[in-house]
Each structure stands twice: as C-alpha cells, then as structure tokens.
Design a protein around this motif. Structure first.
Motif, PDB file in Angstrom:
ATOM      1  N   PHE A  79       0.604  -1.136  -0.059  1.00  0.00           N
ATOM      2  CA  PHE A  79       0.013   0.143  -0.114  1.00  0.00           C
ATOM      3  C   PHE A  79       0.882   1.363   0.197  1.00  0.00           C
ATOM      4  CE2 PHE A  79      -3.439  -2.836   1.474  1.00  0.00           C
ATOM      5  CZ  PHE A  79      -4.544  -2.168   1.057  1.00  0.00           C
ATOM      6  N   THR A  82      -5.691  -9.489   1.917  1.00  0.00           N
ATOM      7  CA  THR A  82      -5.923  -8.219   2.225  1.00  0.00           C
ATOM      8  C   THR A  82      -6.811  -8.116   3.315  1.00  0.00           C
ATOM      9  OG1 THR A  82      -5.317  -7.320   0.193  1.00  0.00           O
ATOM     10  CG2 THR A  82      -6.777  -6.039   1.476  1.00  0.00           C
ATOM     11  N   CYS A 140     -11.336  -0.884  -2.630  1.00  0.00           N
ATOM     12  CA  CYS A 140     -10.038  -1.047  -2.775  1.00  0.00           C
ATOM     13  C   CYS A 140      -9.836  -2.068  -3.996  1.00  0.00           C
ATOM     14  CB  CYS A 140      -9.180  -1.706  -1.516  1.00  0.00           C
ATOM     15  SG  CYS A 140      -7.448  -2.118  -2.069  1.00  0.00           S
ATOM     16  N   GLN A 195      -7.187  -4.124  -6.508  1.00  0.00           N
ATOM     17  CA  GLN A 195      -5.881  -4.732  -6.509  1.00  0.00           C
ATOM     18  C   GLN A 195      -5.352  -5.630  -7.293  1.00  0.00           C
ATOM     19  OE1 GLN A 195      -6.208  -6.149  -2.087  1.00  0.00           O
ATOM     20  NE2 GLN A 195      -4.851  -7.965  -3.203  1.00  0.00           N
ATOM     21  N   PHE A 240      -2.303  -1.208  -5.741  1.00  0.00           N
ATOM     22  CA  PHE A 240      -3.664  -0.886  -5.087  1.00  0.00           C
ATOM     23  C   PHE A 240      -4.442   0.617  -5.438  1.00  0.00           C
ATOM     24  CE2 PHE A 240      -1.266  -3.586  -2.134  1.00  0.00           C
ATOM     25  CZ  PHE A 240      -2.197  -4.411  -1.844  1.00  0.00           C
TER      26      PHE A 240
END
Length: 584
Positions: A320, A352, A467, A469, A526
C-alpha cells in the motif's frame, strides 16, 4: 548449452567461426561436449572457458585441480548425481555447501541437490574438463550406496523414476496397455497409488513445490504427454514430464491423500491434504486444497498450496502507498459501513481481508466470517465454511450472523442479489462488513452492485471504501541490476517528461534463487477509492463508472497504473509487469 558456449567463445574472439565449425564436425563424428573438443583440438585453453563462464553467469570461477576436497564433502553428493548434473562439492561450512558446476543456472540440479543434502547451496563455475576430471578422481567406481540403502544418498526423484522404469511387467500392463473404454478397478488403483516409487515421486513433487514457493500444482494428462506444472509468482512453469503410464498411479495417490473417491472418475471432486514440512530446522503446516476434474484423457488435478507462514498479516508489507493505507485503516476502524476489495482471482484479495481483520481482532470484538472455502484458520475469529449443497449459502450464513451479535462480518464474496442485499442491510444497521467483488477497478464496483439490483441510494449510504488490487512480480533482490527502457515507452506508460530523467530502473538478471526468472515474490498494486459525500450524490444520480473515476482521481485517488509507476520508480518491479496487469 554446448553450442551456446561455442557461440560465446566466437563472440569473445577466443576462437574463430571456422574453428567452431571444425569442432562441431568433430562432435558429430565422435560425440562429446563442444567445450572439451575445443580444448582437445588446442583451439582454446581450459582456463579461458572457465573465465568466460564466470563472466557470463556472474559467479566466481575455480580451478578444481588446485583443490584437495575432503572425502566427507564428496560423499554428500552421489557419483551418479554428480555425473548427471556435472557438479562437484568442494566445501561445506555450517549449513552451506559450495558446489562447482559447469552451468550455475541449472535450477533443477540446484533444487535436486538441495533437497537431497538438506544444505543451502552456493555455486561456483568450473570448466567441463575440470569437473569431469574431478569426478573421475574422487568418485572412481563408487556406487553411491552407503550401507543404509540407496535412498539416503541418491536423489529421491532419480530413484522414484528409475524404480518406476524397473516395475514388474504386470504393473506396466495395468498402467500403460489399456484399450479404449477399459478402466482399472479400485483394488488395482489403490495398489498402484501405494507403490513405493509412486509415493516417493508424489512426495518429491509436493516438497519441490513448497521449496520453490509455488501457489498451485497442476497435474495434467494429455493424449501423448503427462506433465506437472507449478504456478510460481502467478506464472505457470513446466517442471516435470513423467512417463504417460504413470498418470493413473499418480492421480490415485493424490486422491487417496485427499480422501477422495478414487473409483469416481466421471465427476469433479474436491478434497484437502494436510501435511507437515520440515525446512531448515523449522516445521511448517501446509494445507493443500485438491480439485479433480475429468478431462478427455484422464483426471486433471490442481492442488492449491496454503502456507500460513507465507500469509502476510502486516498491511504495511502488502505494498500500500502511505495515503491509501491510511484511508483503508480509517475505514476498517469505523463502527459500521461496507469495505469492498475487488480484483480477479489470484490478486491477493483474501490476504488483504485477512490482514484487515487481523488488525482489528481484539477480545472485545465479535468477528464472523463466511468463506468458500476457509483458507486459513485465524485465532479468535468465528469462521464458517459455506456449503451450498445443504443450503448454507452466503446469504443464509449472513442472516444467521445477524442473530449472533456480531461487530464485524466478513463475506468471502458477493455473488448475487440476495447476498448483496443482506450485506448492505447489515452495513446500514451498525455492522462493519468486509467483502470482495470481481470487478476490474474500484469505481465499477458501484455499478456492479446497482446492476445486481441494489437501489443506488442504499449503495451510496452503505459503502465507505473500495480497494481494487493486482499482484505483480517483485524483482529478485539477489540479481537486481540497472535496466534501460526506451524514453518513449516510459512516456507512454504514464511517466511525466521531468520524471523520466530521474528514474533509476531495475530488472532481475536471473539466478538460481529466483529460478532464473529475475523475479522473486510479489507486491501489490492498490487503487483505494474513498466514497466521499460528493461521490454519494453522484451514485444516487446514477452516473457512469467513468464519471465516478474522474471524481475519485480529482479527490486524490491513486489508480492501479499510477500505483504500478510508483513501484517501478522504487525499483520493486518492471515495466513489463505493470503493463501486463494494468491499463491506462
């Protein structure tokens, strides 16, 4: 390898093209290695070849004729293995064994010897002539046995495949000579799966996968081939092609270990193998999730390796950016609302989510999860395995959770309207809900929920953060070196003109530690979108995901591509990896 040495010698102007042609003609007529032939013909000196190999592979060179190797060190590697891989052990210090090799990039040799000896390896390079002379000097006529049976010194994989070749004819008939439509009975399958060479070979496959850090093992039968592949850092590699007649025996062995029905070959099955693995004095528990699937030429097995020691629960280690991590941490510490993690299969979403609940798992918090499957057991967390076949779906589990006085609810995946509806209502009634979606980026997750049938005002009110990713391969720290990328490519990728000049790009040269790929491990990209009041209004109005993305970028969201650019600039990954996993 041989011709490559010849070409390198020509390129370094140590021999002429005509001399190489003469050596090749000699090789065709009499056999032998090209390097040895060139030395024998007097075209090049042995030390010149050693020096060239040292420069080529970036490892020290040694003159074996000057070494007096201890007998105890020589005995660590059996003669047949030394001859097969052209290696000589020259020194042992603590848990490290130094070996002289003609090809230090031979990762199969390194893995086999490491597995056989239990030592960490350091390689140096020596010429073929020197290695062959040393093997002849130190291992004349030795059989490799030590009075305790062959398995204590010989390569397990070597023995397994050799014993398989020497199996009784009746077993060979069972495995290889079957007419179309014939099937082996259960008794035969069980017997084959328990044969010592098969057991040994399967154990070597599993141990090798763990050593290499593979996430998946693919065991695949085809019409004229039987192959084993490992997925390492997200990429599949061919590692073995056992004889085709082994396919039933290997498949049966794995199904027996996973407690599957070996007589059922027409339907998919799922099972689990639990094993303990000792490595460098430590014992690790490995879970293997086994999936069998009937194909045209037999059952394909995929084993997902779940190693708790590889689970990163420290969110700062995931990749991150500082601002994105701060926003994510702030959202998961709120008392209510929904946090969504999106991305394709294998993008690290589960890691995560586990990291998230690990950070907020305290004695005064009731955390409940619904997962399919439960990948890792987390202390202090109530985890429920979804079983659709008996009616325990995500939605049913969620409804039950609401009667269990939860503070935090983790839903493995929002797949349908029913699950989405219960999750949204739970987020609006004082619970923190964490879940995953399969979308390409953060803004499109809003559209996905609305397309499932959730009212826009409910989506806008319940979701706090999304989020998105991806995982890209990390440059191997052992062989990282400066890299050059065309100026235009960097501009097209998204770097600004003034940034390009200050970049210090890196790439991996390839070494034994990274299986000659230049990459070892992975790091996350991210895209963290905080749902602000302005964005809530846009969602209620029903704007497109592109308009949401535009607003999020204006508010400071770092896109997946920009996250990748930061990782490139930091020397963590390469342009090729970021281009493969992101779009502009």
């Amino acid at each position: 390898m041989a011709l490559r040495i010849g070409e390198m010698l020509v390129r370094e102007q140590l021999i002429t093209p005509l001399q190489l042609q003469e050596a090749v003609r000699h090789q065709k007529a009499n056999g032998g290695k090209i390097g040895l032939i060139l030395v024998k013909l007097g075209y090049v000196k042995d030390q010149d070849i050693t020096a060239l190999l040292s420069r080529q592979y970036g490892v020290p060179s040694v003159k074996l004729s000057e070494f007096d190797i201890d007998e105890a060190v020589i005995e660590l590697i059996p003669p047949e293995t030394a001859r097969k891989y052209q290696v000589v052990p020259i020194n042992r210090f603590g848990s490290t064994l130094t070996i002289a090799m003609t090809d230090p990039t031979n990762v199969f040799a390194m893995d086999d010897i490491k597995f056989m000896t239990g030592y960490s390896l350091e390689s140096v390079v020596a010429s073929e002539a020197a290695v062959i002379d040393a093997i002849g000097k130190y291992c004349p006529g030795r059989s490799g046995g030590n009075g305790h049976g062959e398995t204590s010194t010989a390569s397990t994989l070597e023995i397994a495949t050799r014993e398989l070749a020497d199996m009784p004819q009746v077993l060979e008939d069972d495995l290889g000579i079957l007419e179309d439509g014939d099937e082996l009975d259960v008794v035969t399958l069980e017997r084959q799966g328990g044969e010592a060479p098969i057991v040994r070979l399967v154990n070597v496959i599993l141990a090798s996968a763990i050593h290499k850090g593979a996430s998946d093992i693919h065991v695949e039968p085809y019409e004229k081939e039987f192959r084993v592949r490992f997925r390492i850092d997200g990429v599949l590699y061919n590692v073995m092609a056992p004889p085709l007649r082994m396919k039933d025996a290997v498949t049966s062995r794995l199904k027996i270990m996973a407690k599957l029905d070996i007589a059922e070959k027409r339907l998919p099955q799922d099972g689990r193998i639990k094993m303990r693995f000792s490595d460098a004095g430590t014992t690790r528990e490995i879970d293997l999730r086994v999936s069998s699937l009937p194909t045209l030429f037999g059952e394909k097995l995929v084993l997902r390796l779940l190693d708790r020691s590889q689970l990163m629960l420290d969110m700062t280690a995931l990749g991150f950016e500082a601002d994105a991590l701060a926003s994510f941490q702030e959202s998961i510490h709120r008392p209510w609302g929904m946090v969504l993690v999106t991305g394709p299969t294998g993008s690290g979403k589960t890691n995560t989510l586990y990291s998230s609940i690990s950070g907020i798992n305290t004695p005064d918090t009731n955390i409940m999860t619904a997962e399919d499957p439960v990948e890792f057991n987390l202390a202090g967390v109530n985890q429920v395995q979804i079983r659709e076949s008996i009616g325990l779906s995500f939605a049913a589990a969620l409804r039950s959770f609401l009667r269990q006085d939860p503070n935090i609810i983790l839903v493995g995946e929002i797949r349908d309207f029913e699950t989405a509806e219960v999750a949204v209502k739970a987020a609006l009634t004082g619970h923190l809900v964490l879940s995953t979606l399969h979308t390409n980026d953060a803004p499109s997750s809003m559209t996905r929920l609305i397309n499932m049938g959730i009212e826009p005002f409910l989506v806008a009110s319940s979701v706090n953060l999304i989020c998105a990713q991806r995982l890209v391969r990390r440059i191997c720290s052992n062989c990282a070196e400066p890299a050059t990328v065309p100026h235009e490519t960097l501009l097209l990728l998204g770097f600004e003109e003034d940034e390009v000049g200050a970049l210090h790009l890196m790439s991996g040269r390839g070494c034994a530690r990274c299986n000659d790929t230049g990459y070892r491990g992975r790091v996350g990209l991210f895209e963290v979108m905080v749902v602000s009041d302005v964005m809530r209004e846009l969602i209620v109005k029903g704007v497109s995901s592109q308009e949401l993305r535009h607003q999020a970028l204006q508010e400071g969201m770092v896109s997946l591509r920009d996250s990748g650019l930061r990782k490139i600039a930091a020397g963590q990954t390469t342009v090729q990896e970021v281009t493969r996993e992101t779009s502009q």
